[in-house]
Design a protein around this motif. Structure first.
Motif, PDB file in Angstrom:
ATOM      1  N   LEU A 198      46.833  29.180 -75.618  1.00  0.00           N
ATOM      2  CA  LEU A 198      45.944  28.036 -75.856  1.00  0.00           C
ATOM      3  C   LEU A 198      46.079  27.510 -77.290  1.00  0.00           C
ATOM      4  O   LEU A 198      46.034  26.299 -77.526  1.00  0.00           O
ATOM      5  N   PRO A 230      51.469  36.256 -77.385  1.00  0.00           N
ATOM      6  CA  PRO A 230      51.307  34.889 -77.873  1.00  0.00           C
ATOM      7  C   PRO A 230      49.959  34.342 -77.419  1.00  0.00           C
ATOM      8  O   PRO A 230      49.507  34.660 -76.325  1.00  0.00           O
ATOM      9  N   LYS A 289      41.689  26.352 -82.078  1.00  0.00           N
ATOM     10  CA  LYS A 289      42.670  26.059 -81.029  1.00  0.00           C
ATOM     11  C   LYS A 289      42.750  24.564 -80.717  1.00  0.00           C
ATOM     12  O   LYS A 289      43.431  24.171 -79.777  1.00  0.00           O
ATOM     13  N   LYS A 299      42.074  26.201 -69.356  1.00  0.00           N
ATOM     14  CA  LYS A 299      42.582  27.574 -69.483  1.00  0.00           C
ATOM     15  C   LYS A 299      41.465  28.581 -69.189  1.00  0.00           C
ATOM     16  O   LYS A 299      40.826  29.118 -70.090  1.00  0.00           O
ATOM     17  N   PHE A 354      38.110  28.570 -72.345  1.00  0.00           N
ATOM     18  CA  PHE A 354      36.979  29.414 -71.987  1.00  0.00           C
ATOM     19  C   PHE A 354      36.810  30.484 -73.060  1.00  0.00           C
ATOM     20  O   PHE A 354      37.776  30.871 -73.711  1.00  0.00           O
ATOM     21  N   ALA A 362      42.010  31.399 -67.567  1.00  0.00           N
ATOM     22  CA  ALA A 362      42.567  32.754 -67.428  1.00  0.00           C
ATOM     23  C   ALA A 362      42.108  33.663 -68.560  1.00  0.00           C
ATOM     24  O   ALA A 362      41.905  33.214 -69.686  1.00  0.00           O
ATOM     25  N   LYS A 420      36.636  29.150 -81.933  1.00  0.00           N
ATOM     26  CA  LYS A 420      37.813  28.958 -81.067  1.00  0.00           C
ATOM     27  C   LYS A 420      38.083  27.482 -80.817  1.00  0.00           C
ATOM     28  O   LYS A 420      39.229  27.035 -80.809  1.00  0.00           O
TER      29      LYS A 420
HETATM   30  O1  C5P Z   1      40.602  33.823 -78.388  1.00  0.00           O
HETATM   31  P1  C5P Z   1      40.276  34.094 -76.964  1.00  0.00           P
HETATM   32  O2  C5P Z   1      41.316  34.887 -76.261  1.00  0.00           O
HETATM   33  O3  C5P Z   1      38.921  34.654 -76.701  1.00  0.00           O
HETATM   34  O4  C5P Z   1      40.254  32.621 -76.354  1.00  0.00           O
HETATM   35  C1  C5P Z   1      39.948  32.387 -75.037  1.00  0.00           C
HETATM   36  C2  C5P Z   1      40.704  31.193 -74.537  1.00  0.00           C
HETATM   37  O5  C5P Z   1      42.071  31.256 -74.957  1.00  0.00           O
HETATM   38  C3  C5P Z   1      40.749  31.142 -73.031  1.00  0.00           C
HETATM   39  O6  C5P Z   1      40.706  29.802 -72.635  1.00  0.00           O
HETATM   40  C4  C5P Z   1      42.083  31.811 -72.702  1.00  0.00           C
HETATM   41  O7  C5P Z   1      42.610  31.378 -71.479  1.00  0.00           O
HETATM   42  C5  C5P Z   1      42.953  31.400 -73.873  1.00  0.00           C
HETATM   43  N1  C5P Z   1      43.968  32.377 -74.273  1.00  0.00           N
HETATM   44  C6  C5P Z   1      45.318  32.074 -74.170  1.00  0.00           C
HETATM   45  N2  C5P Z   1      46.268  32.985 -74.591  1.00  0.00           N
HETATM   46  C7  C5P Z   1      45.898  34.168 -75.102  1.00  0.00           C
HETATM   47  C8  C5P Z   1      44.534  34.485 -75.219  1.00  0.00           C
HETATM   48  C9  C5P Z   1      43.591  33.575 -74.789  1.00  0.00           C
HETATM   49  O8  C5P Z   1      45.647  31.001 -73.695  1.00  0.00           O
HETATM   50  N3  C5P Z   1      46.832  35.035 -75.483  1.00  0.00           N
END
Ligand code: C5P
Length: 219
Positions: A128, A125, A161, A93, A143, A95, A157
């Motif tokens: 991850l 939402p 996660k 992930k 990431f 993005a 994280k």
């Molecule tokens: O908590 P944070 O957003 O910093 O975490 C980063 C990671 O979580 C990244 O890998 C990002 O792609 C993913 N992410 C996600 N959905 C979100 C926010 C972040 O999948 N709403």
């Protein structure tokens, strides 16, 4: 790099930033270029993986042989990612998903009437987090982009996660990270190991990250 060492592996990668609509012509976005995620997708495909790329809007070209789905908002990215999750072996992930979105999207262009304009945002939402909760056979890689306390936030994280690995970028360093061609990162694992990746091109870093993923898969 060994050719075809990802043969038989289904790799799902997200890249780019999301755009959250304010009205038909405006959005909230971020500085993600998508370069790191696209570099990972190209490298994985070159090494024989079956790659699905879920991409936010970017200016980048997709290497041939990669199945790509374009999305805009975080909620669309969530739908696309969940549709491919069960069949995936490795999920990366990369993005930059917006944490908040406008609570409502105006049907028509907002006119400049008042001296101030207030937008109310609501939480998106966390895709991850959800993937971590649903995780079965998948290896899950996240990431983290931070401007302070990089390692601490990345460790939090990784645990919260339910990730197998997290790539942490300090985005306060000029010339690397967001929208740059180079990156500096730390790779953190569940057992507490931390590995440093010195400044290098995102293409090179993509291959090193894939080496590390494969090494973990083989454990
Ligand atoms: O908590 P944070 O957003 O910093 O975490 C980063 C990671 O979580 C990244 O890998 C990002 O792609 C993913 N992410 C996600 N959905 C979100 C926010 C972040 O999948 N709403």
């Amino acid at each position: 790099v060994a050719q075809n060492d990802f043969a038989g592996k289904k790799v799902l990668i997200t890249a780019g930033g999301t755009k959250e609509a304010i009205d038909p012509v405006r959005y909230i976005g971020n500085r993600s270029s998508g370069k790191m995620g696209y570099a990972l997708a190209s490298a994985a495909a070159a090494r024989g993986a079956t790659v699905t790329l879920i991409s936010g809007p970017t200016n980048l070209k997709v290497a041939c042989g990669i199945k790509v789905e374009y999305v805009e908002a975080a909620s669309d990215m969530r739908t696309a990612v969940l549709a491919h999750y069960n069949e995936s072996d490795i999920v990366i992930k990369a993005a930059a998903v917006a944490d908040y979105r406008p609570q409502s999207t105006a049907e028509h262009k907002i006119k400049k009437t008042g001296d101030t304009l207030q937008l109310v945002l609501e939480r998106n939402p966390d895709i991850l987090l959800e993937l971590g909760q649903l995780k079965k056979q998948q290896m899950l890689i996240g990431f983290a982009a931070e401007t302070q306390q990089l390692v601490l936030h990345a460790q939090e994280k990784l645990a919260k996660k339910n990730l197998d690995m997290i790539i942490a970028n300090d985005v306060s360093v000029p010339g690397v990270g967001f929208n740059a061609d180079h990156n500096i990162a730390k790779v953190l694992y569940r057992d507490g190991r931390i590995e440093e990746l010195s400044k290098m091109s995102k293409e090179h870093m993509a291959n090193i990250i894939l080496d590390k993923i494969l090494a973990e898969c083989r454990k």
